[in-house]
Design a protein around this motif. Structure first.
Motif, short mmCIF file in Angstrom:
data_model
loop_
_atom_site.label_atom_id
_atom_site.label_comp_id
_atom_site.label_asym_id
_atom_site.label_seq_id
_atom_site.Cartn_x
_atom_site.Cartn_y
_atom_site.Cartn_z
N GLY A 1 0.82 -1.21 0.00
CA GLY A 1 0.00 0.00 0.00
C GLY A 1 0.85 1.26 0.00
N LEU A 2 0.35 2.32 -0.62
CA LEU A 2 1.04 3.62 -0.68
C LEU A 2 0.04 4.73 -0.41
N GLU A 3 0.32 5.57 0.58
CA GLU A 3 -0.57 6.69 0.89
C GLU A 3 0.23 7.89 1.34
N VAL A 4 -0.37 9.08 1.22
CA VAL A 4 0.26 10.34 1.62
C VAL A 4 -0.50 10.93 2.80
N LEU A 5 0.25 11.33 3.81
CA LEU A 5 -0.31 12.00 4.97
C LEU A 5 0.61 13.18 5.29
N GLY A 6 0.14 14.39 5.06
CA GLY A 6 0.97 15.56 5.25
C GLY A 6 2.11 15.57 4.24
N VAL B 1 -6.97 7.77 2.36
CA VAL B 1 -6.83 8.75 3.44
C VAL B 1 -8.13 9.52 3.55
N LEU B 2 -8.65 9.63 4.78
CA LEU B 2 -9.89 10.36 5.03
C LEU B 2 -9.80 11.03 6.39
N ASN B 3 -10.12 12.31 6.43
CA ASN B 3 -10.12 13.08 7.68
C ASN B 3 -8.80 12.98 8.43
N GLY B 4 -7.70 13.03 7.69
CA GLY B 4 -6.39 13.03 8.32
C GLY B 4 -5.94 11.69 8.84
N LYS B 5 -6.60 10.59 8.44
CA LYS B 5 -6.22 9.26 8.87
C LYS B 5 -6.01 8.35 7.66
N ILE B 6 -5.11 7.36 7.82
CA ILE B 6 -4.91 6.37 6.77
C ILE B 6 -5.75 5.14 7.09
N PHE B 7 -6.43 4.63 6.07
CA PHE B 7 -7.25 3.43 6.23
C PHE B 7 -6.64 2.29 5.40
N ALA B 8 -6.47 1.13 6.02
CA ALA B 8 -6.04 -0.09 5.34
C ALA B 8 -7.19 -1.08 5.45
N ILE B 9 -7.71 -1.53 4.30
CA ILE B 9 -9.01 -2.21 4.29
C ILE B 9 -8.93 -3.56 3.59
N GLY B 10 -9.39 -4.60 4.29
CA GLY B 10 -9.52 -5.92 3.69
C GLY B 10 -8.20 -6.48 3.21
N GLY B 11 -8.22 -7.13 2.06
CA GLY B 11 -7.02 -7.71 1.50
C GLY B 11 -6.75 -9.11 2.03
#
Length: 349
Positions: A121-126, A172-182
């Motif tokens: 997974g790859l996500e951006v936070l700030g 990313v939603l509301n300043g949080k990272i979500f990792a779902i299922g898989g």
């Protein structure tokens, strides 16, 4: 009362550390004026600015610097792409949308433990680019997490996922990272999801029977997360679920969404765009085709279609309905060292 400016914060740090008069960013000029000028220097030159002095480096690596550029609308958004190279190793490239002729540049220092992993997974936070999860040929799903700080250009390890995951949905939603299922390890709950809160620096696990491990795609729209799921032993057809943040529950999404969700998709403001067989369904077709499989990412009012080898097409959606037949676009040549593009994200500084 307004919060202190960047210059005032730097002055207070200098005073507390030296106990004497603060050292100015440029002798003879107030720090506020210096910051105002430096903040308007294009992001591509920031590495050079950091070499001028210790004070300049501290400034350009600070949260106050990012806040100032965002507040005064001079921040620049770059695109980051997680790819698989011709050696079957993960790599990350970045692109400055304002200077397309410079092309894609490799982000150095990717942790070796992630090089051979699949389903990452790859996500951006700030200002941080998080890389998490994944598995290997002889390695079960992992819960490891690392991040790249675009301000300091450094990689670091981060707190682990609550549940090992690979080939999962993430947003990313509301300043949080979500990792779902898989797909998880034998000890993990595959009908689960984790959320990372940077303020508490921890992942919170949840279990929900409304979705299955086989997730196909995801996107954020109207303050909600939508996840497209594959078929299961119970349901022979694909369906989508939607995350409601106010009560932290997942529910079935409208069936029309699933029927129209048959390729990479991106949301810009309230508009939803999707790509199917390298053609735009709602907005005719692209004048320059990229090699599938493709990924989509939006920067302001521009959309980027990124295909195999990082071949890239940029479209300005403001021109979509003004062009008679073919969309006008700019393109970036691909790289022979890169095979597939796995995920694309944008990060503003």
């Amino acid at each position: 009362m307004e919060p202190p400016s960047v210059g005032e914060k730097l002055d207070s740090r200098s005073e507390s550390s030296s106990g004497s008069e603060p050292s100015a960013l440029i002798p003879g000029l107030p720090d506020g004026i210096v910051v105002s000028c430096l903040a308007r220097v294009p992001r591509m030159y920031h590495p050079l600015l950091k070499r001028v002095s210790k004070g300049w480096k501290e400034l350009l690596c600070s949260k106050e610097w990012v806040s100032y550029r965002l507040k005064h609308h001079v921040a620049e958004t770059w695109i980051y792409a997680l790819c698989m190279n011709k050696f079957e190793e993960l790599c990350i490239y970045m692109l400055d949308p304002n200077h397309l002729k410079r092309g894609w540049k490799c982000v150095q220092g990717l942790p070796s433990c992630f090089l051979k992993r699949k389903g990452v997974g790859l996500e951006v936070l700030g200002t941080k680019l998080f890389l998490f999860g994944g598995c290997g040929w002889v390695e079960d799903a992992t819960c490891e997490v690392c991040f790249y700080d675009a301000l300091t250009n450094m990689w670091s390890s981060a707190v682990c996922l609550s549940t090992p995951r690979s080939y999962f949905a993430h947003e990313v939603l509301n300043g949080k990272i979500f990792a779902i299922g898989g797909l998880g390890s034998k000890l993990g709950h595959t009908n689960s999801w984790d959320s990372y809160d940077p303020h508490t620096n921890c992942w919170s696990p949840r279990i929900d029977p409304n979705f299955i491990p086989d997730v196909k795609d995801s996107l954020v729209s109207d303050g909600k997360i939508y996840v497209k799921c594959g078929s299961s032993s119970i349901l022979s057809h694909a369906y989508a679920i939607v995350y409601e943040p106010f009560n932290e529950t997942w529910n079935r999404a409208d069936a029309d969404l699933v029927s129209g969700w048959c390729g990479p998709a991106v949301v810009m403001d309230i508009d939803y765009y999707r790509l199917h067989k390298s053609e735009w369904i709602a907005v005719r077709h692209i004048s320059y085709r990229v090699r599938p499989p493709c990924r989509l990412v939006a920067v302001d009012k521009k959309m980027f279609v990124i295909g195999k080898g990082l071949s890239t097409v940029m479209l300005d959606v403001r021109d979509i309905y003004r062009v008679d037949r073919v969309l006008v676009s700019s393109s970036v040549p691909g790289l022979i060292t890169v095979n597939d593009v796995i995920s694309c994200k944008s990060l503003a500084i």
